[in-house]
Design a protein around this motif. Structure first.
Motif, PDB file in Angstrom:
ATOM      1  N   LEU A  49       1.279  -1.295  -0.027  1.00  0.00           N
ATOM      2  CA  LEU A  49       0.351   0.138   0.518  1.00  0.00           C
ATOM      3  C   LEU A  49       0.867   1.305  -0.287  1.00  0.00           C
ATOM      4  N   MET A  50       2.005   1.335   0.803  1.00  0.00           N
ATOM      5  CA  MET A  50       3.005   2.230   0.561  1.00  0.00           C
ATOM      6  C   MET A  50       3.439   2.329  -0.504  1.00  0.00           C
ATOM      7  N   ARG A  51       3.819   1.820  -1.151  1.00  0.00           N
ATOM      8  CA  ARG A  51       3.953   1.754  -3.087  1.00  0.00           C
ATOM      9  C   ARG A  51       2.735   2.044  -3.880  1.00  0.00           C
ATOM     10  N   GLN A  52       1.737   1.806  -3.559  1.00  0.00           N
ATOM     11  CA  GLN A  52       1.143   2.513  -4.175  1.00  0.00           C
ATOM     12  C   GLN A  52       0.734   3.981  -3.650  1.00  0.00           C
ATOM     13  N   ILE A  53       0.518   4.051  -2.752  1.00  0.00           N
ATOM     14  CA  ILE A  53       0.240   5.853  -2.350  1.00  0.00           C
ATOM     15  C   ILE A  53       1.237   6.330  -2.531  1.00  0.00           C
ATOM     16  N   ASP A  54       2.958   6.543  -2.648  1.00  0.00           N
ATOM     17  CA  ASP A  54       4.003   6.593  -3.064  1.00  0.00           C
ATOM     18  C   ASP A  54       3.819   6.845  -4.524  1.00  0.00           C
ATOM     19  N   SER A  55       3.496   6.044  -5.341  1.00  0.00           N
ATOM     20  CA  SER A  55       3.551   5.968  -6.860  1.00  0.00           C
ATOM     21  C   SER A  55       2.804   7.073  -7.217  1.00  0.00           C
ATOM     22  N   LEU A  56       1.120   7.461  -6.730  1.00  0.00           N
ATOM     23  CA  LEU A  56      -0.171   7.810  -6.781  1.00  0.00           C
ATOM     24  C   LEU A  56       0.748   9.129  -6.292  1.00  0.00           C
ATOM     25  N   SER A  57       1.553   9.236  -5.637  1.00  0.00           N
ATOM     26  CA  SER A  57       2.167  10.408  -4.929  1.00  0.00           C
ATOM     27  C   SER A  57       2.095  12.036  -6.082  1.00  0.00           C
ATOM     28  N   ARG A  58       3.659  10.816  -6.467  1.00  0.00           N
ATOM     29  CA  ARG A  58       4.386  10.892  -8.111  1.00  0.00           C
ATOM     30  C   ARG A  58       3.401  11.619  -8.930  1.00  0.00           C
ATOM     31  N   ARG A  59       2.407  10.608  -9.141  1.00  0.00           N
ATOM     32  CA  ARG A  59       1.120  11.240 -10.121  1.00  0.00           C
ATOM     33  C   ARG A  59       0.538  12.399 -10.081  1.00  0.00           C
ATOM     34  N   LEU A  60       0.954  13.019  -8.928  1.00  0.00           N
ATOM     35  CA  LEU A  60      -0.322  13.864  -8.840  1.00  0.00           C
ATOM     36  C   LEU A  60       0.638  14.950  -8.398  1.00  0.00           C
ATOM     37  N   SER A  61       1.660  14.938  -7.986  1.00  0.00           N
ATOM     38  CA  SER A  61       2.604  16.156  -8.911  1.00  0.00           C
ATOM     39  C   SER A  61       3.357  16.047 -10.027  1.00  0.00           C
ATOM     40  N   LEU A  62       3.021  15.565 -10.806  1.00  0.00           N
ATOM     41  CA  LEU A  62       3.083  15.636 -12.624  1.00  0.00           C
ATOM     42  C   LEU A  62       1.505  15.828 -12.990  1.00  0.00           C
ATOM     43  N   ILE A  63       0.822  16.054 -11.788  1.00  0.00           N
ATOM     44  CA  ILE A  63      -0.957  16.545 -12.030  1.00  0.00           C
ATOM     45  C   ILE A  63      -0.606  17.894 -12.114  1.00  0.00           C
ATOM     46  N   ARG A  64       0.176  18.160 -10.693  1.00  0.00           N
ATOM     47  CA  ARG A  64      -0.296  19.811  -9.700  1.00  0.00           C
ATOM     48  C   ARG A  64       0.740  20.049 -11.192  1.00  0.00           C
ATOM     49  N   HIS A  65       2.320  19.789 -12.102  1.00  0.00           N
ATOM     50  CA  HIS A  65       2.864  20.284 -12.261  1.00  0.00           C
ATOM     51  C   HIS A  65       1.874  21.504 -13.483  1.00  0.00           C
ATOM     52  N   THR A  66       1.353  20.189 -14.548  1.00  0.00           N
ATOM     53  CA  THR A  66       0.735  20.296 -15.701  1.00  0.00           C
ATOM     54  C   THR A  66      -0.469  21.551 -15.166  1.00  0.00           C
ATOM     55  N   GLN A  67      -0.957  20.883 -14.345  1.00  0.00           N
ATOM     56  CA  GLN A  67      -2.179  22.568 -14.019  1.00  0.00           C
ATOM     57  C   GLN A  67      -1.136  23.925 -14.142  1.00  0.00           C
ATOM     58  N   ALA A  68      -0.450  23.647 -13.151  1.00  0.00           N
ATOM     59  CA  ALA A  68       1.026  25.361 -13.351  1.00  0.00           C
ATOM     60  C   ALA A  68       1.142  25.595 -14.996  1.00  0.00           C
ATOM     61  N   LEU A  69       1.223  24.741 -15.298  1.00  0.00           N
ATOM     62  CA  LEU A  69       1.792  24.959 -16.921  1.00  0.00           C
ATOM     63  C   LEU A  69       0.820  25.011 -17.480  1.00  0.00           C
ATOM     64  N   GLY A  70      -0.754  24.795 -17.569  1.00  0.00           N
ATOM     65  CA  GLY A  70      -2.128  25.020 -17.590  1.00  0.00           C
ATOM     66  C   GLY A  70      -1.856  26.764 -17.474  1.00  0.00           C
ATOM     67  N   VAL A  71      -2.083  27.081 -16.440  1.00  0.00           N
ATOM     68  CA  VAL A  71      -2.823  28.102 -15.899  1.00  0.00           C
ATOM     69  C   VAL A  71      -0.933  28.977 -16.778  1.00  0.00           C
ATOM     70  N   LEU A  72      -0.095  28.430 -16.406  1.00  0.00           N
ATOM     71  CA  LEU A  72       0.902  29.905 -17.292  1.00  0.00           C
ATOM     72  C   LEU A  72       0.132  30.180 -18.633  1.00  0.00           C
TER      73      LEU A  72
END
Length: 134
Positions: A49-72
């Motif tokens: 479960l911790m591995r899944q949570i870590d993987s999902l956290s990395r994906r959330l970080s990528l999505i956060r960056h995609t959102q930031a670039l979209g706003v820019l």
């Protein structure tokens, strides 16, 4: 030199809006999944479960960056319109070019996140089947 028009710049607004909506929906879905896995991990701690949570956290970080670039991208698009309004054609073209570059970077990060998502699903299927997928 090509003249930039309000119509050309205006075409980017709906595209950016749709991308932002898609990114936000993806973010909310993953965030909900992470919250559920965290609750499950508190009930019964698990390395998997911790591995899944870590993987999902990395994906959330990528999505956060995609959102930031979209706003820019949206900011540069608005700046381009404003510069056109001020009859500053060269700066408007530069701002529009930056908007397009931000949108492209956002799409590339989104593609990377989708690849991560597919790979995570492949790992889950492999675990169920007990065999590696190509």
């Amino acid at each position: 030199m090509t003249t930039l028009s309000y119509n050309t710049v205006g075409l980017l607004f709906p595209a950016i809006s749709l991308l932002m909506l898609a990114y936000t929906n993806r973010f909310l879905g993953l965030a909900s999944l992470v919250r559920g896995l965290i609750a499950k991990h508190h009930e019964q701690p698990s390395h998997a479960l911790m591995r899944q949570i870590d993987s999902l956290s990395r994906r959330l970080s990528l999505i956060r960056h995609t959102q930031a670039l979209g706003v820019l991208s949206l900011i540069f698009c608005v700046a381009s319109l404003f510069l056109l309004f001020l009859s500053m054609e060269l700066l408007a073209q530069l701002a529009f070019g930056l908007a397009l570059l931000c949108m492209l970077a956002s799409l590339l990060l989104s593609l990377r996140e989708i690849q991560m998502s597919v790979r995570a699903l492949q790992i889950e299927v492999e675990a169920i089947r007990g065999v590696a997928l190509p």
